[in-house]
Scaffold this active site. Structure first.
Site: not given
Length: 393
Positions: A267, A312, A360, A362
């Site tokens: 990220c 972004f 992400h 995770e």
């Protein structure tokens, strides 16, 4: 701000003058932030405790929120980070065996102002049309102020563009996550230096459960402090704010890349890798937030459903291999792309042991399609260690 006992009138005010009327949820008072929407059907506790949501008013597109309550185990960080919380239909009471308290009680205890009972579908359609907007939630006496004053207050707040927030949400002191505490039964395989730019708690756990000892370091850590832990790899986490403000972390990463140390970013870490390689970044119209975002891994052709939270993105060519604008880092390619809007979702260096993704892996909360990326980075660290051993011998 005061905790509510009974629901008070509340207003959501947007910078373009649009106003949504509802009732307070959580603390009563005033809060300002960027109004964004998250499309996850589950995982609201992980959402509100994700540091990447700092200074944002989060709209839940799922209509019914709060039915599973809150517990201590599922929080992704030490506190709630959303600036405000916006939902349509609040559960009257939680109904789950793991619940320890109602969601609105936790919001009130942490001073988080929210609003319930508004048309979140209409709000989301508006944000998708005009883009993310500055907003404010005004509950109780604040909602009785003249609306023109409320709009002016919303408009006067700083923009997310140009915001430097990683240092605000990062830890003040380093800590270690041991593999033995995460289910790993053997000796640690590798040591990782993880720069906390707003890290979610599940990220070091995913490394540690695979046998990696993780040193979580503050956002302002120096290259010397990183190398002091003798890492086999360096990681940069997710986090809030504008990557254009992260000059310190960009220069830090360039030193890491120059050293040849393996690197993995998620990220915000992906955006910093992009900048370190010489690419630009830009603000998306309304961002990607939710646990149902489709991404293609261009190296395998596989489509992954991913968890995302970013406003972004990296500005890099998505077709083929190019030489990095910072030419000393060699060849680089966009490894992953969004199937919704072709936004860059990953970078892979071909002449350095470094890669990153915008989403992400995770996956807390979210799908587990991308968990292989932790194994991929472990393979990169293993290959680098083997090369180092051969060079020494």
């Amino acid at each position: 701000m005061t905790a509510q006992k009974t629901s008070e009138p509340a207003l959501l005010v947007l910078e373009d003058g649009r106003i949504f009327r509802g009732r307070s949820y959580g603390a009563v008072g005033t809060t300002l932030g960027e109004t964004v929407f998250a499309t996850g059907m589950t995982g609201y506790q992980e959402t509100i405790t994700d540091p990447s949501y700092a200074r944002q008013l989060v709209v839940q597109t799922a209509p019914h929120i709060g039915n599973t309550g809150m517990n201590r185990e599922d929080a992704e960080s030490r506190r709630i980070w959303v600036a405000g919380y916006i939902l349509r239909d609040a559960a009257r009471r939680p109904s789950n065996w793991r619940s320890e308290k109602p969601l609105d009680q936790e919001l009130a205890e942490q001073g988080i102002v929210g609003i319930q009972g508004i048309d979140t579908r209409a709000l989301t359609r508006h944000l998708r049309s005009v883009g993310s907007l500055k907003g404010g939630i005004f509950a109780g006496d604040a909602a009785r102020r003249p609306e023109a004053d409320l709009v002016a207050e919303v408009q006067d707040q700083p923009s997310m563009k140009g915001a430097r927030l990683a240092e605000e949400v990062s830890v003040d002191e380093a800590y270690v996550v041991e593999p033995a505490d995460c289910g790993w039964t053997g000796e640690p395989r590798f040591t990782l230096a993880a720069i906390d730019l707003g890290i979610k708690g599940m990220t070091p756990f995913r490394f540690a459960e695979r046998g990696v000892r993780v040193h979580v370091l503050p956002a302002a850590s120096t290259y010397e402090e990183i190398m002091a832990v003798q890492p086999d790899g360096v990681f940069m986490s997710n986090g809030p704010g504008d990557p254009a403000t992260a000059d310190v972390q960009v220069e830090l990463l360039r030193r890491v890349l120059d050293s040849g140390t393996p690197f993995f970013g998620i990220c915000f870490g992906n955006q910093i890798l992009g900048r370190a390689l010489g690419f630009g970044t830009y603000k998306l119209r309304f961002g990607h937030r939710g646990i149902n975002q489709p991404v293609m891994d261009k190296t395998t052709g596989r489509v992954e459903i991913t968890s995302q939270n970013h406003g972004f993105a990296v500005d890099a060519p998505t077709d083929g291999v190019v030489t990095a604008p910072e030419e000393r880092f060699g060849r680089v390619e966009v490894s992953h792309v969004s199937l919704n809007d072709d936004v860059v979702e990953g970078l892979r260096c071909l002449d350095r042991p470094a890669f990153s993704v915008q989403y992400h892996p995770e996956a807390a909360a979210g799908p587990h399609d991308s968990a292989y990326l932790f194994d991929r980075f472990i393979d990169v660290m293993a290959a680098h260690a083997e090369t180092q051993t051969k060079e020494v011998n």
